[in-house]
Enzyme design. Structure first.
Site, mmCIF file in Angstrom:
data_model
loop_
_atom_site.group_PDB
_atom_site.id
_atom_site.type_symbol
_atom_site.label_atom_id
_atom_site.label_comp_id
_atom_site.label_asym_id
_atom_site.label_seq_id
_atom_site.Cartn_x
_atom_site.Cartn_y
_atom_site.Cartn_z
ATOM 1 N N SER A 1 0.865 -1.170 0.000
ATOM 2 C CA SER A 1 0.000 0.000 0.000
ATOM 3 C C SER A 1 0.899 1.216 0.000
ATOM 4 O O SER A 1 1.824 1.313 0.811
ATOM 5 C CB SER A 1 -0.893 -0.012 1.241
ATOM 6 O OG SER A 1 -1.397 1.290 1.499
ATOM 7 N N GLY A 2 0.652 2.153 -0.908
ATOM 8 C CA GLY A 2 1.460 3.371 -0.957
ATOM 9 C C GLY A 2 0.929 4.422 -0.002
ATOM 10 O O GLY A 2 -0.273 4.473 0.254
ATOM 11 N N LYS B 1 -5.883 -8.928 -2.708
ATOM 12 C CA LYS B 1 -5.465 -7.984 -3.746
ATOM 13 C C LYS B 1 -6.004 -8.522 -5.058
ATOM 14 O O LYS B 1 -5.763 -9.679 -5.412
ATOM 15 C CB LYS B 1 -3.942 -7.930 -3.779
ATOM 16 C CG LYS B 1 -3.346 -6.878 -4.697
ATOM 17 C CD LYS B 1 -1.821 -6.958 -4.565
ATOM 18 C CE LYS B 1 -1.104 -6.344 -5.727
ATOM 19 N NZ LYS B 1 0.334 -6.726 -5.688
ATOM 20 N N ARG C 1 -12.662 -3.571 -4.933
ATOM 21 C CA ARG C 1 -12.433 -3.808 -3.505
ATOM 22 C C ARG C 1 -13.683 -4.361 -2.851
ATOM 23 O O ARG C 1 -13.622 -5.202 -1.948
ATOM 24 C CB ARG C 1 -12.015 -2.507 -2.815
ATOM 25 C CG ARG C 1 -10.635 -2.030 -3.186
ATOM 26 C CD ARG C 1 -10.194 -0.833 -2.339
ATOM 27 N NE ARG C 1 -11.057 0.320 -2.502
ATOM 28 C CZ ARG C 1 -10.636 1.555 -2.775
ATOM 29 N NH1 ARG C 1 -9.339 1.803 -2.921
ATOM 30 N NH2 ARG C 1 -11.469 2.553 -2.901
ATOM 31 N N SER D 1 -7.595 -4.614 -1.566
ATOM 32 C CA SER D 1 -7.078 -3.562 -2.440
ATOM 33 C C SER D 1 -7.194 -4.032 -3.882
ATOM 34 O O SER D 1 -7.452 -5.205 -4.141
ATOM 35 C CB SER D 1 -5.634 -3.233 -2.094
ATOM 36 O OG SER D 1 -4.790 -4.326 -2.389
ATOM 37 N N ALA D 2 -7.038 -3.108 -4.808
ATOM 38 C CA ALA D 2 -7.161 -3.442 -6.225
ATOM 39 C C ALA D 2 -6.058 -2.730 -6.982
ATOM 40 O O ALA D 2 -5.727 -1.582 -6.688
ATOM 41 C CB ALA D 2 -8.524 -3.013 -6.750
ATOM 42 N N ARG E 1 -5.014 8.357 6.711
ATOM 43 C CA ARG E 1 -3.903 7.500 7.139
ATOM 44 C C ARG E 1 -2.999 8.213 8.141
ATOM 45 O O ARG E 1 -2.503 7.622 9.096
ATOM 46 C CB ARG E 1 -3.071 7.070 5.920
ATOM 47 C CG ARG E 1 -3.700 5.946 5.117
ATOM 48 C CD ARG E 1 -2.712 5.372 4.114
ATOM 49 N NE ARG E 1 -2.314 6.338 3.112
ATOM 50 C CZ ARG E 1 -2.758 6.353 1.847
ATOM 51 N NH1 ARG E 1 -3.609 5.439 1.439
ATOM 52 N NH2 ARG E 1 -2.343 7.260 0.994
ATOM 53 N N SER F 1 -4.034 1.208 5.093
ATOM 54 C CA SER F 1 -4.379 1.511 3.710
ATOM 55 C C SER F 1 -5.796 2.071 3.648
ATOM 56 O O SER F 1 -6.502 2.116 4.652
ATOM 57 C CB SER F 1 -4.231 0.258 2.836
ATOM 58 O OG SER F 1 -5.192 -0.704 3.180
ATOM 59 N N GLY F 2 -6.220 2.531 2.474
ATOM 60 C CA GLY F 2 -7.508 3.205 2.326
ATOM 61 C C GLY F 2 -8.507 2.394 1.523
ATOM 62 O O GLY F 2 -8.143 1.416 0.866
#
Lengths: 366, 366, 366, 366
Positions: free
Chosen positions: A82-83, A159, A191, A229-230, A326, A345-346
């Site tokens: 996750s960035g 993911k 997601r 996440s996607a 975050r 993560s979001g």
């Protein structure tokens, strides 16, 4: 089965020196690495390429150690990133190793992990009931492999694919309709569908409740332990199931809680206690040292209103709301755990009730 | 003396509707407004004009109510703003009213406030010992007016001038040397000199220790209760001193603590308890309702390393480190107080030891 | 009628010192100010409050000079601002004065201006055909007042309402349906409807072509001279029509062109030549000095592809595409005109064909 | 010697598909690749990791094709990247191949290229006269290899080391003093010293003029053809010298010009004409197709004032000034060349006079 949990700092998104050292020191056997979940320091958006760099660096290292190609290394181990390291959040990865199968090596009733993959999806299948069913089947396979019931599962990281411009064009060329032609909007469907897959497998949602029209729409259907996440770089789903199992010999336990909002310290404590930590106000030094990893989702409050007060998350044109969320939650969790290497993560579609978010913690047994 | 504390939400930086309503409802007498300290939702940098808009809106309202000019209104009441509502922080202002002089109206031993102004400074005086002395004198005057000793002071908000390009040019034209020709760098000298002025007045630093070369340099000299800022819009210093005084009849008390870093929840609890709140882990609903205001500074950890782990605050070219720090600390404080209308600003030169930061809280008596 | 054009620099969004000086010097009669169009240095997004500050500053100045209230001043003069001074763009405002009515004071066939307002709209009317019709009627009134045919109109600046959360809630409470419940999305409808109103009045689109379903949808319907914006601060539309008229005695002429993309220097030259400037490659110094103002729209290319090459405008999560587009176009226009005080704003629904954008220039007669 | 020039689009910073295709199609012999100069889509700041990803991707491809390691591939070919594709700038790389030595293969008097490396530098040598001398020696070697005089050189790209926190600590541990202990500030010294090395080798500055105190200080000493950058990933300098040489058989010519500011279209035309393109106002379609590459530096104007007007570049806390400058200049260059795949980077110490910047163009012979 014995699961190893190694939280490793990264000096930059391509830095795998700590992992390399643990391999060189024979602490980690690269053949036993089954998954990694980490945070990189990009912006977390469509132009965040730090995840790609980190994936490449880890896969290259494993490939060199195992004498296989980068692609084969990526297929062996699930690498989830996750960035976005806002506020105090610290770039890191948590590497999971697995030794032996379920039931081998004694029993502690501790942490067990199963990594599953679904079939590949065509663009027109992304975010739809077929994907829900495939993820549910993958989670069900994991339950069987781990010999656990649904209520022993505390965290499922998924993911899966999203709709890229190329995928949308491909579907159009074949006369197929996609769930949305907006790549950004497809994230919510992608997601959401994988989270509903988790919910179905764990009995949180009945299969017949999941029709096309509820995905990314009826948020009262949810899993309390999914974290999904996607990304545009894959076409199947990677599913990592974490549970406590009588068939595990690991010295760790996992627990989870629910965050009512990004300032809900109660949810943080709930997850730590559920994982086996006992403390009054805050964990002490010794207890903090036993916290091996924390995984959470952060969400902007509905309408940007936090406990009745306006935040700027949804109106800020300079910093995206996920970054605001975050940053705040990372501060709250670190105030309890003392270590800012936290996975936050979001995007919480069908992951906890609207406005709420899941949190899981892995703790070394005392 | 009786001090009123009114924490008011703002729908935008020019929104004074809550203040107008309190005036219309006779809750606030505009003639008794002595100060306002608030957060606006700009970026907190050189191109943040939300502070100017908020100042103008409040001054215009007071001017209209009192039948005076905007400039006269700005001179009557000290209006301090900090830009940047990151994470959960909520745009707001806390308006202080004062009725009667010290000793009038009975005694609760509670909150007392004194607003002082220094003389105006030439550009070559900014960030130098002359400014230190002038601020020290202003704080000393406040102690006298409030009839308190130094250790009864819990919070001193100072807003003073910085060096603008115009000021630097003016000094050069007169052959005078300024402390730095870099406007951004001048903030450190300006905030530092005024903080040292507070420290001298309160006996935290001996006057003879303050030579030109220690300002913004020797960070072991500091005040634990100063919270200072610098802006290009004024040439004198506004000094707002908050204390508990036997000469006060206010139903509030103030306390303070020290934040060891932006995830230090212990410092938050320390300030609340020092202000008179009793609680174990977290304040309960009733206790939270008694918290009238919180004021803190946020600072990036030295080298960007928080408790031994790397943060991205100092290397992020997209989001400034002050924004990262405020976002994290805002989450931590809100997790305790429940209300995100918190004043958190950046820049801690000579305000607490290096890496640490002050926090003050005002609590309604139980 | 004689129109005065005054391009004034601003040191910050609240700076009206150049306007004050021109009033003090009797160059501008504040009673003759009919409109101002300017650029402020915020981010141009939902949390850009520099437009509000600038509006307040100009209105306060006019109010003080004319002995009226701020609200009355805002009603007398149309004040249009666009946030976002990226690249070389310089914060400024262009103030328009008007002396005499059409036909008075001789004829140069030059610049004429008419400011019109529509009725106020309910939220459920925003972005719909009723708004189109009202704007068309306002433009038609302007044509009559200016005694010009449609093809003599070169620039129509319209500012109208958008849907705010409050407006959406109000409509819902009354059981009315709005065109969209997404405030950001409502901008496209709002800008599109007003642009179509201009197109209808000028004969560029037939009234019967404008049905509810074409607004913000069928982009082949457009005006080549409309430049529209939408803001939450007003509920009616301000319409400023610029034309060359035989009934004008102004020493200026206006012209327009079309920008094929944000690097289309040919469109810039086209507008300048249409306004009466003669030059080969670039205007010379003397010709540049005759350029009084330039107004343009900037748009991201379709799919982010500029002349077959990928730009990052649409995938950048740090900087919005409008900011990228304005920065590039501002450089291109300045490379021709030499003066970066150019009005460039974003959002081109129904303003030129898709991917293209309008540009207008006012030039002092030679 | 025959130089090949291949401008390749990149779908993301790790995308080398166009290079792979040219290798597969035998258009490019990977053994002949001597250099690549490209733009990636990060923010261009300290936390821009897109350059690292691109370097890794290109080196991995060359390594696989040549059967060598990534490190060997990086040593064979100079890979220079600049982060930041603002405005219309398009992510791309220009790959240079070289066949044969100087004098081989006939003569066109066209483009010649020489890649040189200096020795490695200790941290305390960075940004000092020793580095200047080493770069000068490298450029001098290139002149010899290319058989050209100094005035036939049109562009020298240098990439050298800067001071990292680790390097600064290393020097301190050995009791050595570095030129600055601020990593960001070291960029100016690093870029400045290498630019002065170019200037000395080309006779633009006399060797005796270069003393320690002029580096990054006396900006009247400069090279008009140097384009230098500094990065933490290398400890020696890569020097790529481009000239027109009688010993070249290439079908390209190179030329250069000077940009007086980021809106100076005259400098763009000057570079194209110097490279052999003839045109009046703008190059036509056929001429545009002959433009193979453009390399420029972008700089904020002194004090942020462009042609007497204020820009927001230096006061914007959201977007760095280099990003503003690149966005504007990219628009201006594209308005002339029609192709946004332009190399524009920031930081012009000792590269052209203060406020000005170099631009070079490579054009296919007509």
């Amino acid at each position: 089965m014995r699961v190893g949990v190694h939280r490793l700092s990264m000096a930059n998104p391509g830095d795998v020196s700590e992992l390399r050292k643990l391999i060189d020191d024979k602490v980690i056997d690269p053949a036993e690495v089954v998954a990694s979940i980490g945070k990189t320091e990009g912006n977390g958006g469509a132009n965040d390429f730090t995840r790609a760099l980190a994936t490449r660096a880890v896969a290259d290292l494993l490939a060199a150690e195992l004498g296989i190609t980068r692609e084969e290394a990526g297929a062996r181990a699930a690498l989830a990133w996750s960035g976005g390291c806002e506020g105090v959040l610290s770039p890191h990865m948590t590497v999971f190793t697995r030794t032996g199968a379920s039931g081998e090596g004694g029993s502690t009733g501790g942490l067990a992990i199963s990594v599953q993959r679904t079939r590949h999806f065509l663009p027109e299948e992304v975010g739809r009931t077929g994907e829900v069913a495939a993820v549910a089947a993958a989670v069900t396979r994991a339950l069987g492999e781990l010999r656990v019931a649904a209520d022993e599962v505390h965290y499922v990281q998924v993911k899966g694919p999203l709709l890229t411009p190329a995928g949308i064009a491909d579907a159009a060329a074949r006369g197929k309709e996609v769930v949305t032609t907006d790549p950004n909007r497809s994230k919510a469907y992608a997601r959401g569908a994988t989270a509903l897959g988790v919910a179905v497998a764990l009995g949180e949602v009945a299969p017949e409740q999941v029709t096309e029209d509820v995905i990314a729409a009826d948020m009262n259907l949810y899993s309390a332990v999914a974290n999904t996440s996607a990304g545009g770089e894959l076409t199947d789903c990677e599913v990592i199931v974490f549970a406590n199992s009588p068939a595990s010999a690991s010295p760790y336990r996992i627990g989870h809680g629910i965050l009512r909002d990004v300032a809900d310290v109660g949810g943080v404590r709930e997850a730590l206690r559920d994982a086996g930590l006992s403390f009054d106000t805050d964990p002490g030094e010794e207890q903090r040292a036993r916290i091996a990893a924390v995984f959470a989702k952060a969400e902007a409050p509905a309408g940007g209103m936090l406990r009745g007060h306006r935040t700027t998350m949804l109106s800020d044109a300079d910093i995206g709301y996920e970054r605001h969320a975050r940053a705040a939650l990372g501060g709250v969790i670190t105030s309890v755990t003392g270590d800012p290497r936290i996975f936050v993560s979001g995007g919480t579609e069908h992951q906890c009730p609207p406005g709420q978010a899941p949190i899981a913690a892995i703790v070394r047994m005392g």
